[in-house]
Design a protein around this motif. Sequence first.
Motif, PDB file in Angstrom:
ATOM      1  N   UNK A   1      19.680  29.615  -0.892  1.00 56.75           N
ATOM      2  CA  UNK A   1      19.490  28.883  -2.145  1.00 56.75           C
ATOM      3  C   UNK A   1      19.329  27.391  -1.888  1.00 56.75           C
ATOM      4  N   UNK A   2      20.133  26.855  -0.993  1.00 57.98           N
ATOM      5  CA  UNK A   2      20.138  25.412  -0.762  1.00 57.98           C
ATOM      6  C   UNK A   2      18.958  24.940   0.084  1.00 57.98           C
ATOM      7  N   UNK A   3      18.587  25.707   1.077  1.00 62.03           N
ATOM      8  CA  UNK A   3      17.554  25.258   2.019  1.00 62.03           C
ATOM      9  C   UNK A   3      16.156  25.717   1.635  1.00 62.03           C
ATOM     10  N   UNK A   4      16.057  26.866   1.001  1.00 64.05           N
ATOM     11  CA  UNK A   4      14.765  27.429   0.594  1.00 64.05           C
ATOM     12  C   UNK A   4      13.773  27.485   1.760  1.00 64.05           C
ATOM     13  N   UNK A   5      14.292  27.873   2.918  1.00 67.48           N
ATOM     14  CA  UNK A   5      13.469  27.988   4.122  1.00 67.48           C
ATOM     15  C   UNK A   5      13.248  29.468   4.420  1.00 67.48           C
ATOM     16  N   UNK A   6      12.063  29.828   4.942  1.00 66.37           N
ATOM     17  CA  UNK A   6      11.809  31.253   5.215  1.00 66.37           C
ATOM     18  C   UNK A   6      12.857  31.905   6.105  1.00 66.37           C
ATOM     19  N   UNK A   7      13.342  31.179   7.121  1.00 63.99           N
ATOM     20  CA  UNK A   7      14.346  31.760   8.007  1.00 63.99           C
ATOM     21  C   UNK A   7      15.656  32.010   7.276  1.00 63.99           C
ATOM     22  N   UNK A   8      16.009  31.109   6.338  1.00 62.15           N
ATOM     23  CA  UNK A   8      17.227  31.293   5.558  1.00 62.15           C
ATOM     24  C   UNK A   8      17.091  32.493   4.628  1.00 62.15           C
ATOM     25  N   UNK A   9      15.904  32.661   4.029  1.00 60.91           N
ATOM     26  CA  UNK A   9      15.693  33.817   3.162  1.00 60.91           C
ATOM     27  C   UNK A   9      15.738  35.115   3.956  1.00 60.91           C
ATOM     28  N   UNK A  10      15.198  35.090   5.174  1.00 63.45           N
ATOM     29  CA  UNK A  10      15.234  36.279   6.021  1.00 63.45           C
ATOM     30  C   UNK A  10      16.672  36.633   6.399  1.00 63.45           C
ATOM     31  N   UNK A  11      17.461  35.621   6.741  1.00 63.60           N
ATOM     32  CA  UNK A  11      18.856  35.861   7.073  1.00 63.60           C
ATOM     33  C   UNK A  11      19.616  36.418   5.878  1.00 63.60           C
ATOM     34  N   UNK A  12      19.347  35.881   4.698  1.00 58.83           N
ATOM     35  CA  UNK A  12      20.013  36.362   3.494  1.00 58.83           C
ATOM     36  C   UNK A  12      19.667  37.821   3.236  1.00 58.83           C
TER      37      UNK A  12
END
Length: 315
Positions: free
Chosen positions: A287-298
């Motif tokens: 939610x905070x970073x809105x980066x593809x890698x963060x979304x993939x991890x989530x």
Amino acid sequence: MPDDPSADLTVLIVSYNTRALTLKCLETLYANTRARFRTIVVDNASQDGSAEAIAARFPQVMLIASAKNLGFAAANNLAAARARSDWLLLLNPDTETYPGGVDALLAFSKANPQAGITGGRTYYPDGSLNPYSCSARLTLWSTACRASGLAAAFPRSPLFNPEAYGGWQRDSARRVDIVVGCFLMIRRSLWDQLGGFDLRYFMYGEDYDLCLRAGRLGYRPMLCPEAKIMHLVGASTTLRARRHILVAKSRVSLIHDHWHPALVPLGVALTWLWGALRTAAALSRAVLRRHPSSRESAAQWREIWRARRSWLQPY
């Protein structure tokens, strides 16, 4: 050098869709080992031509091509049943041996019979130390440190990261609780006495269980700093979520099998907390970073959390 039926060491390798890696593992094993040894490879129904490539490149290897994926524990048990040597070496297919590494471990094992099980140092491909060739046993404190994030926050602390022997560079011979199965040597008579791996552990945790059962017989596993290999780590388990689920399930199984019954509910609850906090952190970062890698991890941690009923139960 060719395999020698009279050798006192048998190297056991279990492959699963790791064709190129397994071939490189065998290449370095034969190039860098002077001791006489035999090699048994069990291919767990790979779909990448592993069995055919091994048979063509290394005809001296005893190859067992399984029609189905037996898992790490059952495949090693199958290979060990074919061995006739005094010593067994379990070696992962995603490893490369360094010159003299296997020889050093064999000599160390013979010189320290009270260890029963021995291992060495592992390195990442970039040459940095991979500390996960050995471990301390799971305890209530170590499980709490892992769940709370203290182990990750203070990786070099022996207090907050006790399972990894935080701060120890694996540069001295030392008794350890667990030798990890990527590079594990054991006397065959002890293997037979223990009945090999517990087949309930399909993947992950079987080496922990083996070492703890050896410990109950009075053996004290040890690490040999002169025995060195490179280990990629997790090459045959490419799905990160799947790997976390398997590791969590194995930890819960070890808690049930080796902890006092009164402590088991606490250990399982802390494992639940580990999953909950990691999932919450991954969702927050997305939610905070809105980066593809963060979304993939989530997305991966959502999958892990949805499977919690599975990994909170032992094998």
